[in-house]
Design a protein around this motif. Structure first.
Motif, PDB file in Angstrom:
ATOM      1  N   HIS A  60       0.832  -1.206   0.000  1.00 48.22           N
ATOM      2  CA  HIS A  60       0.000   0.000   0.000  1.00 48.22           C
ATOM      3  C   HIS A  60       0.867   1.256   0.000  1.00 48.22           C
ATOM      4  N   ASP A  61       1.965   1.217   0.773  1.00 44.34           N
ATOM      5  CA  ASP A  61       2.869   2.371   0.818  1.00 44.34           C
ATOM      6  C   ASP A  61       3.521   2.601  -0.535  1.00 44.34           C
ATOM      7  N   LEU A  62       3.887   1.492  -1.204  1.00 41.88           N
ATOM      8  CA  LEU A  62       4.494   1.619  -2.533  1.00 41.88           C
ATOM      9  C   LEU A  62       3.509   2.225  -3.521  1.00 41.88           C
ATOM     10  N   ILE A  63       2.265   1.735  -3.518  1.00 42.17           N
ATOM     11  CA  ILE A  63       1.258   2.265  -4.431  1.00 42.17           C
ATOM     12  C   ILE A  63       1.015   3.746  -4.152  1.00 42.17           C
ATOM     13  N   ALA A  64       0.928   4.088  -2.861  1.00 36.81           N
ATOM     14  CA  ALA A  64       0.708   5.492  -2.490  1.00 36.81           C
ATOM     15  C   ALA A  64       1.865   6.366  -2.960  1.00 36.81           C
ATOM     16  N   MET A  65       3.096   5.859  -2.852  1.00 31.50           N
ATOM     17  CA  MET A  65       4.256   6.638  -3.289  1.00 31.50           C
ATOM     18  C   MET A  65       4.258   6.800  -4.808  1.00 31.50           C
ATOM     19  N   SER A  83       5.221   3.752 -13.380  1.00 30.60           N
ATOM     20  CA  SER A  83       4.719   3.409 -12.049  1.00 30.60           C
ATOM     21  C   SER A  83       4.053   2.037 -12.052  1.00 30.60           C
ATOM     22  N   ALA A  84       3.280   1.755 -13.088  1.00 31.40           N
ATOM     23  CA  ALA A  84       2.602   0.462 -13.182  1.00 31.40           C
ATOM     24  C   ALA A  84       3.607  -0.682 -13.247  1.00 31.40           C
ATOM     25  N   LEU A  85       4.700  -0.497 -13.986  1.00 30.72           N
ATOM     26  CA  LEU A  85       5.733  -1.533 -14.074  1.00 30.72           C
ATOM     27  C   LEU A  85       6.385  -1.777 -12.716  1.00 30.72           C
ATOM     28  N   ARG A  86       6.651  -0.721 -11.981  1.00 32.41           N
ATOM     29  CA  ARG A  86       7.281  -0.897 -10.665  1.00 32.41           C
ATOM     30  C   ARG A  86       6.322  -1.563  -9.680  1.00 32.41           C
ATOM     31  N   ILE A  87       5.053  -1.198  -9.751  1.00 33.52           N
ATOM     32  CA  ILE A  87       4.068  -1.835  -8.874  1.00 33.52           C
ATOM     33  C   ILE A  87       3.940  -3.322  -9.213  1.00 33.52           C
ATOM     34  N   ARG A  88       3.883  -3.633 -10.487  1.00 31.42           N
ATOM     35  CA  ARG A  88       3.774  -5.037 -10.905  1.00 31.42           C
ATOM     36  C   ARG A  88       4.969  -5.844 -10.411  1.00 31.42           C
ATOM     37  N   SER A 158      -2.549  -6.644 -11.838  1.00 29.97           N
ATOM     38  CA  SER A 158      -3.181  -6.001 -12.993  1.00 29.97           C
ATOM     39  C   SER A 158      -4.192  -4.947 -12.592  1.00 29.97           C
ATOM     40  N   LEU A 159      -4.570  -4.896 -11.309  1.00 25.16           N
ATOM     41  CA  LEU A 159      -5.427  -3.808 -10.842  1.00 25.16           C
ATOM     42  C   LEU A 159      -4.732  -2.460 -11.013  1.00 25.16           C
ATOM     43  N   SER A 160      -3.385  -2.482 -11.000  1.00 29.05           N
ATOM     44  CA  SER A 160      -2.609  -1.250 -11.154  1.00 29.05           C
ATOM     45  C   SER A 160      -1.837  -1.230 -12.463  1.00 29.05           C
TER      46      SER A 160
END
Length: 304
Positions: A60-65, A83-88, A158-160
């Motif tokens: 969650h912290d990563l997504i928020a950042m 950002s999507a690649l890093r979240i994945r 894939s949600l992000s």
């Protein structure tokens, strides 16, 4: 059952939890099962499981950042992509919490050794207003417990995805509060699959349905990998109005479906519309006794 605490539920029970914990796809499949339509057996991993994974993995912290540097509406496509690649990448390397992994694996062990399909079921999916078709991942031919957990993480991630984030930006939906449920089912392999629309999405007022079919898996049609045979069928009578053969490398002379097949799909489309009050966008596979429903959601105009 407390819908806020369930992590894994049989697909047949998903409808009792409501749409938010299991997502649109799972809820509608569960409704079809309750009406004795043929649906592949399976189970649903709820949105609470997603939240537990995100919380315990500090994701969650990563997504928020990644998505909090500036408003999503102000981010360029390239920024969203990065950002999507890093979240994945973070999702795929974060282990599933051991207690949750045990529940998922235990549910999976009720299946045979046949391959599975792992599919998204976000709460916003498959409504009359928005379908999210093609935005979230599905993983097919999954075998083995580790592969199953990997596939679940792919669907969660894939949600992000960049496409999902752009769609949420367009609809002004919250990214921070979004969650993802997952449907796990037997993979049904037949020599015919397709889609059916209870109304023609391009002419909703016309008295006709649209039915399409391809050889093999329905995914090849949904992904646009194979050009389908297409029929126009009169809604009121089931009469076949037109047939347009698909353009494929090995083109058979005869249609992929016969009158009995088309009649079955016509009756299924009409029956679902009568029961639920919306014209369905249906995915199906198989013929005769093998006819199976893979998905049903309301038609959104412009879908074809």
């Amino acid at each position: 059952m407390d819908p806020t605490s369930a992590l894994v539920v049989p697909l047949s029970d998903a409808r009792a939890l409501g749409n938010r914990p299991v997502g649109g796809k799972a809820a509608k499949l569960s409704d079809l099962i309750a009406l004795d339509y043929p649906v592949p057996r399976g189970f649903c991993i709820t949105t609470e499981a997603y939240r537990r994974f995100v919380q315990k993995g500090a994701l969650h912290d990563l997504i928020a950042m990644e998505l909090g540097r500036k408003p999503l509406s102000s981010m360029r496509w390239e920024e969203i992509w990065d950002s999507a690649l890093r979240i994945r990448a973070a999702f795929l390397k974060t282990p599933v919490p051991s207690d949750l992994a045990r529940e998922i694996v235990s549910a999976c062990r009720a299946f045979t050794e046949e391959p599975l399909v792992v599919r998204s079921s976000a709460p916003e999916e498959d409504s009359a207003e928005r379908s999210y078709a093609g935005l979230h991942e599905s993983v097919i031919r999954v075998t083995g417990e580790e592969a199953l957990l990997d596939a679940v993480r792919v669907v969660w991630a894939s949600l992000s995805s960049d496409a999902a984030l752009l769609y949420r930006r367009e609809l002004k939906l919250s990214v921070e509060t979004s969650a993802m449920a997952v449907v796990v089912q037997d993979l049904i392999s037949t020599d015919r699959s397709g889609v059916g629309f209870g109304i023609d999405p391009r002419a909703p007022g016309a008295d006709r349905q649209v039915i399409e079919a391809v050889p093999g898996l329905c995914r090849d049609l949904v992904d646009g990998a194979v050009d389908p045979d297409r029929w126009l069928v009169e809604r009121s009578s089931g009469e076949i109005l037109e047939w347009h053969p698909g353009k494929r490398t090995q083109q058979p002379e005869d249609p992929l479906l016969d009158g009995e097949d088309l009649g079955r799909i016509h009756r299924t489309l009409s029956g679902i519309e009568q029961r639920f009050g919306w014209a369905p966008d249906l995915e199906w596979t198989g013929r005769g006794s093998d006819f199976t429903l893979l998905q049903a959601r309301p038609v959104t105009t412009g879908a074809v």
